[in-house]
Design a protein around this motif. Structure first.
Motif, PDB file in Angstrom:
ATOM      1  N   TYR A  74       8.471   6.908  -1.353  1.00 26.49           N
ATOM      2  CA  TYR A  74       7.568   6.406  -0.790  1.00 26.49           C
ATOM      3  C   TYR A  74       6.493   6.007  -1.916  1.00 26.49           C
ATOM      4  CZ  TYR A  74       6.675  11.298  -0.856  1.00 26.49           C
ATOM      5  OH  TYR A  74       6.398  12.569  -1.125  1.00 26.49           O
ATOM      6  N   CYS A  75       6.642   6.409  -3.251  1.00 28.23           N
ATOM      7  CA  CYS A  75       5.419   6.504  -4.079  1.00 28.23           C
ATOM      8  C   CYS A  75       5.572   5.738  -5.165  1.00 28.23           C
ATOM      9  CB  CYS A  75       5.382   7.880  -4.525  1.00 28.23           C
ATOM     10  SG  CYS A  75       4.099   8.261  -5.729  1.00 28.23           S
ATOM     11  N   GLY A  94      -1.751  14.483 -10.718  1.00 24.07           N
ATOM     12  CA  GLY A  94      -0.580  13.555 -11.388  1.00 24.07           C
ATOM     13  C   GLY A  94       0.469  13.526 -10.723  1.00 24.07           C
ATOM     14  N   SER A 109      -3.460  19.372  -8.665  1.00 25.50           N
ATOM     15  CA  SER A 109      -2.550  18.685  -7.684  1.00 25.50           C
ATOM     16  C   SER A 109      -1.645  18.152  -8.389  1.00 25.50           C
ATOM     17  CB  SER A 109      -3.168  17.615  -6.676  1.00 25.50           C
ATOM     18  OG  SER A 109      -2.364  16.878  -5.953  1.00 25.50           O
ATOM     19  N   GLY A 133       2.043  18.920  -8.377  1.00 27.33           N
ATOM     20  CA  GLY A 133       3.345  19.092  -7.816  1.00 27.33           C
ATOM     21  C   GLY A 133       3.921  20.309  -7.798  1.00 27.33           C
ATOM     22  N   ARG A 183       0.655  18.689  -0.706  1.00 27.68           N
ATOM     23  CA  ARG A 183       1.227  18.370   0.524  1.00 27.68           C
ATOM     24  C   ARG A 183       2.560  18.579   1.017  1.00 27.68           C
ATOM     25  NH1 ARG A 183      -1.147  12.015   1.578  1.00 27.68           N
ATOM     26  NH2 ARG A 183      -3.333  12.370   1.735  1.00 27.68           N
ATOM     27  N   GLU A 188       4.261  17.364   3.038  1.00 26.34           N
ATOM     28  CA  GLU A 188       4.729  15.664   3.363  1.00 26.34           C
ATOM     29  C   GLU A 188       5.511  15.783   4.627  1.00 26.34           C
ATOM     30  OE1 GLU A 188       3.670  13.879   1.265  1.00 26.34           O
ATOM     31  OE2 GLU A 188       3.583  14.721  -0.766  1.00 26.34           O
ATOM     32  N   ARG A 195       9.289  23.247  -1.722  1.00 23.10           N
ATOM     33  CA  ARG A 195       8.100  22.747  -1.539  1.00 23.10           C
ATOM     34  C   ARG A 195       7.366  24.089  -0.486  1.00 23.10           C
ATOM     35  NH1 ARG A 195       5.877  18.269  -3.735  1.00 23.10           N
ATOM     36  NH2 ARG A 195       3.857  17.605  -2.642  1.00 23.10           N
ATOM     37  N   MET A 224       1.718  12.476   5.361  1.00 23.20           N
ATOM     38  CA  MET A 224       1.283  10.971   5.599  1.00 23.20           C
ATOM     39  C   MET A 224       1.455  10.737   6.908  1.00 23.20           C
ATOM     40  SD  MET A 224       2.925   9.382   2.149  1.00 23.20           S
ATOM     41  CE  MET A 224       4.408   9.905   2.126  1.00 23.20           C
ATOM     42  N   PRO A 240      -3.128   7.720   6.048  1.00 23.52           N
ATOM     43  CA  PRO A 240      -1.789   6.817   6.503  1.00 23.52           C
ATOM     44  C   PRO A 240      -0.885   6.719   5.340  1.00 23.52           C
ATOM     45  CG  PRO A 240      -3.848   5.852   5.957  1.00 23.52           C
ATOM     46  CD  PRO A 240      -4.040   6.942   5.913  1.00 23.52           C
ATOM     47  N   PHE A 241       0.402   6.380   5.549  1.00 22.76           N
ATOM     48  CA  PHE A 241       1.392   6.043   4.771  1.00 22.76           C
ATOM     49  C   PHE A 241       1.001   4.618   4.405  1.00 22.76           C
ATOM     50  CE2 PHE A 241       5.181   3.051   4.538  1.00 22.76           C
ATOM     51  CZ  PHE A 241       5.556   3.520   3.097  1.00 22.76           C
ATOM     52  N   ILE A 242       1.097   3.990   3.285  1.00 21.07           N
ATOM     53  CA  ILE A 242       0.932   2.729   3.005  1.00 21.07           C
ATOM     54  C   ILE A 242       1.972   2.367   1.945  1.00 21.07           C
ATOM     55  CG2 ILE A 242      -0.733   1.009   1.973  1.00 21.07           C
ATOM     56  CD1 ILE A 242      -2.918   3.053   2.348  1.00 21.07           C
ATOM     57  N   TYR A 278      -2.564   3.971 -11.558  1.00 22.42           N
ATOM     58  CA  TYR A 278      -2.193   5.321 -10.845  1.00 22.42           C
ATOM     59  C   TYR A 278      -2.044   4.613  -9.172  1.00 22.42           C
ATOM     60  CZ  TYR A 278      -2.162   9.863  -9.171  1.00 22.42           C
ATOM     61  OH  TYR A 278      -1.383  11.051  -8.532  1.00 22.42           O
ATOM     62  N   LEU A 311      -0.234   4.510  -6.132  1.00 19.46           N
ATOM     63  CA  LEU A 311       0.859   5.235  -5.400  1.00 19.46           C
ATOM     64  C   LEU A 311       1.081   4.294  -4.161  1.00 19.46           C
ATOM     65  CD1 LEU A 311      -1.273   8.347  -4.535  1.00 19.46           C
ATOM     66  CD2 LEU A 311       0.127   8.070  -6.532  1.00 19.46           C
ATOM     67  N   TYR A 312       0.109   3.435  -3.800  1.00 17.74           N
ATOM     68  CA  TYR A 312       0.343   2.304  -2.705  1.00 17.74           C
ATOM     69  C   TYR A 312      -0.415   1.102  -3.102  1.00 17.74           C
ATOM     70  CZ  TYR A 312      -3.610   4.941  -1.249  1.00 17.74           C
ATOM     71  OH  TYR A 312      -4.968   5.670  -1.363  1.00 17.74           O
TER      72      TYR A 312
HETATM   73  N1  SAM Z   1       3.043  14.819  -7.781  1.00 20.22           N
HETATM   74  C1  SAM Z   1       1.876  15.703  -7.022  1.00 20.22           C
HETATM   75  C2  SAM Z   1       2.437  16.237  -5.592  1.00 20.22           C
HETATM   76  O1  SAM Z   1       3.631  16.022  -5.142  1.00 20.22           O
HETATM   77  O2  SAM Z   1       1.950  16.686  -4.766  1.00 20.22           O
HETATM   78  C3  SAM Z   1       0.569  15.033  -6.763  1.00 20.22           C
HETATM   79  C4  SAM Z   1       0.633  13.659  -6.695  1.00 20.22           C
HETATM   80  S1  SAM Z   1       1.294  12.649  -5.381  1.00 20.22           S
HETATM   81  C5  SAM Z   1       1.435  11.033  -5.865  1.00 20.22           C
HETATM   82  C6  SAM Z   1      -0.263  12.850  -4.294  1.00 20.22           C
HETATM   83  C7  SAM Z   1       0.171  12.485  -2.879  1.00 20.22           C
HETATM   84  O3  SAM Z   1      -0.058  11.324  -2.655  1.00 20.22           O
HETATM   85  C8  SAM Z   1       1.370  12.753  -2.314  1.00 20.22           C
HETATM   86  O4  SAM Z   1       1.310  14.141  -1.573  1.00 20.22           O
HETATM   87  C9  SAM Z   1       1.750  11.745  -1.156  1.00 20.22           C
HETATM   88  O5  SAM Z   1       1.457  12.327   0.328  1.00 20.22           O
HETATM   89  C10 SAM Z   1       0.690  10.579  -1.499  1.00 20.22           C
HETATM   90  N2  SAM Z   1       1.431   9.572  -1.298  1.00 20.22           N
HETATM   91  C11 SAM Z   1       2.208   9.034  -2.150  1.00 20.22           C
HETATM   92  N3  SAM Z   1       2.743   7.835  -2.063  1.00 20.22           N
HETATM   93  C12 SAM Z   1       1.770   7.346  -0.922  1.00 20.22           C
HETATM   94  C13 SAM Z   1       2.028   6.116  -0.086  1.00 20.22           C
HETATM   95  N4  SAM Z   1       2.850   5.334  -0.371  1.00 20.22           N
HETATM   96  N5  SAM Z   1       0.969   6.093   0.791  1.00 20.22           N
HETATM   97  C14 SAM Z   1       0.375   7.059   1.184  1.00 20.22           C
HETATM   98  N6  SAM Z   1       0.276   8.213   0.579  1.00 20.22           N
HETATM   99  C15 SAM Z   1       1.054   8.393  -0.545  1.00 20.22           C
END
Ligand code: SAM
Length: 347
Positions: free
Chosen positions: A70-71, A109, A139, A141, A162, A164, A184, A203, A233-235, A307, A309-310
């Motif tokens: 998703y990321c 990160g 945060s 990971g 999270r 997840e 996790r 999400m 929300p997931f995006i 940065y 993520l979405y």
């Molecule tokens: N790498 C660390 C981790 O895994 O916890 C922290 C960074 S990670 C990018 C932070 C959060 O972004 C994730 O826990 C995820 O829930 C959220 N995230 C990632 N992609 C996303 C998306 N497409 N839509 C919404 N939230 C997203």
């Protein structure tokens, strides 16, 4: 079963059975949403007044060794322009954040192996030495317990990770085979045992998520009792395998935030940037559904667009101070006050 009876019972007892939660989610309507959000707001005000805690978010690297489907910063996204902040960059962000009134710094990160334990503990120790009155949240990971311990000893106080999704099968649909829910969860337990204030979360509307999965998440959160819950929300991101999946619903997110508040009365609950991205006044609506935290971005402007993520992330181009002022005035407009405070979990 009547939704109103279930909601009032959760308000009184903070507990809910699987079938009650499923019923509430599947039969939610305007009336039950109003009742739920009103009680969640009341509960939040009981514990935190009309105060909103702010956290200064520093997105320190978008390199990541993982490939979460998703990321947007997953390692297979060859279109991502990678960056990492130096210690000096991070200290500079903290200095700006401190003068604006932030008393919590969140370093977030991808899982970037450049930041060894030695490098990361040095960064944390330097922030701790310069800002003894501030909370440091990480945060970054999944890490071995020893690394979490070293970072804690260097002065970190909180960790956001999270979960997840609390369903192993669903977890497998969102992540590559080398990542597991079991690991996790072990990380979350390690963090808590070490003494961090810990954040879990998920999400809303992630691909393949069922109502059953959501109920499992809510029950996991209740059982694990994290200090913070990050839920937005997931995006979709256009350069991921989930590019064409549906965006998570803001309305369902708000409903679930309110449920989290009722089941976990003192939890620190951010109205997320993702919620503000899918709905114009999403963060305000979040607060009106029981949230009590907002996390403005204070990363350098030069890296903000990297940065991702979405897609269409809120405030990617807004200067730190302007975005912070806008958070303050939008909270004021709904009767809340952003405070200059570490904003710790209330025991
Ligand atoms: N790498 C660390 C981790 O895994 O916890 C922290 C960074 S990670 C990018 C932070 C959060 O972004 C994730 O826990 C995820 O829930 C959220 N995230 C990632 N992609 C996303 C998306 N497409 N839509 C919404 N939230 C997203």
């Amino acid at each position: 079963m009547r939704s109103a009876d279930i909601i009032e019972s959760i308000y009184r007892t903070t507990n809910a059975a699987r079938e009650e939660l499923r019923f509430l989610i599947e039969n939610r309507d305007e009336e039950s949403t109003q009742l739920l959000c009103g009680l969640a707001r009341k509960r939040a005000v009981e514990h935190y007044g009309n105060k909103i805690f702010v956290r200064a978010l520093i997105e320190m690297t978008n390199y990541c060794r993982n490939d979460c489907l998703y990321c947007g910063i997953r390692k297979s996204n060859k279109n991502a322009q990678r960056y990492r902040l130096t210690k000096e960059d991070i200290m500079e962000c903290c200095s700006e954040g401190y003068s604006l009134g932030f008393r919590t710094f969140v370093l977030q990160g991808g899982e970037d192996m450049y930041y060894t334990d030695d490098i990361m503990t040095d960064i944390v120790a330097s922030i701790r030495a310069e800002y003894p009155d501030c909370a440091i949240t990480l945060s970054l990971g999944e890490k071995p317990r020893e690394s979490y311990q070293r970072l804690f000893d260097a002065g970190a106080n909180r960790y956001l990770l999270r979960h997840e999704t609390a369903d192993p099968e669903h977890y497998g649909m969102l992540h590559p085979a080398e990542l597991s829910l079991a690991n996790r969860m072990e990380c979350l337990r390690d963090l808590k045992e070490i003494g961090y204030q810990v954040g879990a979360g998920m999400m809303v509307g992630s691909p393949y998520q069922t109502v059953g999965n959501i109920v499992t998440d809510l029950l996991f959160i209740k059982d694990f009792a994290p200090h913070m819950v990050g839920m937005g929300p997931f995006i979709p991101h256009h350069d991921t395998p989930f590019a064409h999946e549906k965006t998570g619903s803001a309305e369902l997110t708000l409903f679930l935030l309110a449920l989290v508040r009722l089941m976990n009365p003192k939890v620190l609950l951010p109205a997320t940037t993702a919620l503000g991205t899918v709905k114009g006044n999403g963060r305000e609506m979040g607060v009106l559904a029981g949230c009590n935290v907002v996390m403005p971005n204070i990363s350098p402007m030069s890296v903000r667009r990297k940065y991702m993520l979405y897609d269409n992330k809120l405030n990617a181009d807004t200067e730190t101070e302007a975005a912070y002022e806008s958070v303050k005035s939008s909270m004021k407009a709904i009767g809340y006050e952003v405070v200059c405070d570490r904003g710790d979990y209330k025991k």
